[in-house]
Scaffold this motif. Structure first.
Motif, PDB file in Angstrom:
ATOM      1  N   HIS A  55       1.363  -7.898   5.298  1.00 56.02           N
ATOM      2  CA  HIS A  55       1.408  -7.764   3.906  1.00 56.02           C
ATOM      3  C   HIS A  55       0.155  -7.446   3.447  1.00 56.02           C
ATOM      4  CE1 HIS A  55       2.190  -8.298  -0.220  1.00 56.02           C
ATOM      5  NE2 HIS A  55       1.260  -9.371  -0.689  1.00 56.02           N
ATOM      6  N   HIS A  56      -0.005  -6.366   2.411  1.00 56.28           N
ATOM      7  CA  HIS A  56      -1.386  -6.201   1.934  1.00 56.28           C
ATOM      8  C   HIS A  56      -1.368  -6.547   0.534  1.00 56.28           C
ATOM      9  CE1 HIS A  56      -0.719  -2.780   4.648  1.00 56.28           C
ATOM     10  NE2 HIS A  56      -2.044  -2.745   4.802  1.00 56.28           N
ATOM     11  N   HIS A  79       8.099 -11.905   3.377  1.00 57.53           N
ATOM     12  CA  HIS A  79       7.425 -10.759   2.694  1.00 57.53           C
ATOM     13  C   HIS A  79       8.426  -9.958   1.686  1.00 57.53           C
ATOM     14  CE1 HIS A  79       5.002  -6.889   4.116  1.00 57.53           C
ATOM     15  NE2 HIS A  79       4.921  -6.989   2.862  1.00 57.53           N
ATOM     16  N   HIS A  83       7.459  -9.444  -2.332  1.00 54.78           N
ATOM     17  CA  HIS A  83       7.717  -7.976  -3.058  1.00 54.78           C
ATOM     18  C   HIS A  83       8.648  -8.172  -4.528  1.00 54.78           C
ATOM     19  CE1 HIS A  83       4.837  -5.467  -0.851  1.00 54.78           C
ATOM     20  NE2 HIS A  83       5.004  -6.315  -0.107  1.00 54.78           N
TER      21      HIS A  83
HETATM   22 ZN   LIG Z   1       3.809  -6.564   1.461  1.00 50.51          ZN
END
Ligand SMILES: [Zn+2]
Ligand SMILES: [Zn+2]
Length: 122
Positions: A55-56, A79, A83
């Motif tokens: 994940h960013h 994840h 989001h």
């Molecule tokens: Zn992500």
């Protein structure tokens, strides 16, 4: 060693480099961090490792600092939550639009490479 062996070797090398480029930040993140989901704490290994994703933190997939400070390892479930919680649909949209040309196309990136190598080796 025959030229044939040699070109096969180069082809394998090219293929490997290409694959590495596609999953570079994942590989790097997996080297930097323990294989544990940062949210639910589940551990991953072997085949199940593919359920662990990168994940960013700032949701910018192009922001990949070498120290990994923008990455977080999350299982696919966490994840997804991450989001949908933020409703940042474009975090996925980005990836899809940016790299759609690299992925899953019908074009063969190695088409013509054999010819190219042949020319090089002779
Ligand atoms: Zn992500
Ligand atoms: Zn998780």
């Amino acid at each position: 060693m025959s030229a044939k062996d040699n070109s096969k070797k180069i082809l394998e090398e090219v293929r490997r480099t290409q694959q590495e480029r596609e999953k570079t930040y994942r590989e790097r993140a997996l080297k930097l961090y323990p294989w544990i989901c940062a949210h639910c704490g589940r551990e991953f290994e072997g085949k199940r490792l593919k359920e662990l994703t990168v994940h960013h933190k700032d949701h910018n997939h192009d922001n990949n600092p070498p120290d990994g400070s923008n990455w977080e390892l999350l299982c696919i479930y966490c994840h997804d939550n991450e989001h949908s919680r933020d409703q940042v649909a474009d975090a996925y949209g980005d990836a899809a639009s940016d790299s759609s040309s690299d992925k899953g196309g019908t074009t063969n990136p190695f088409a013509g490479l054999g010819e190219m190598l042949k020319g090089k080796l002779e």
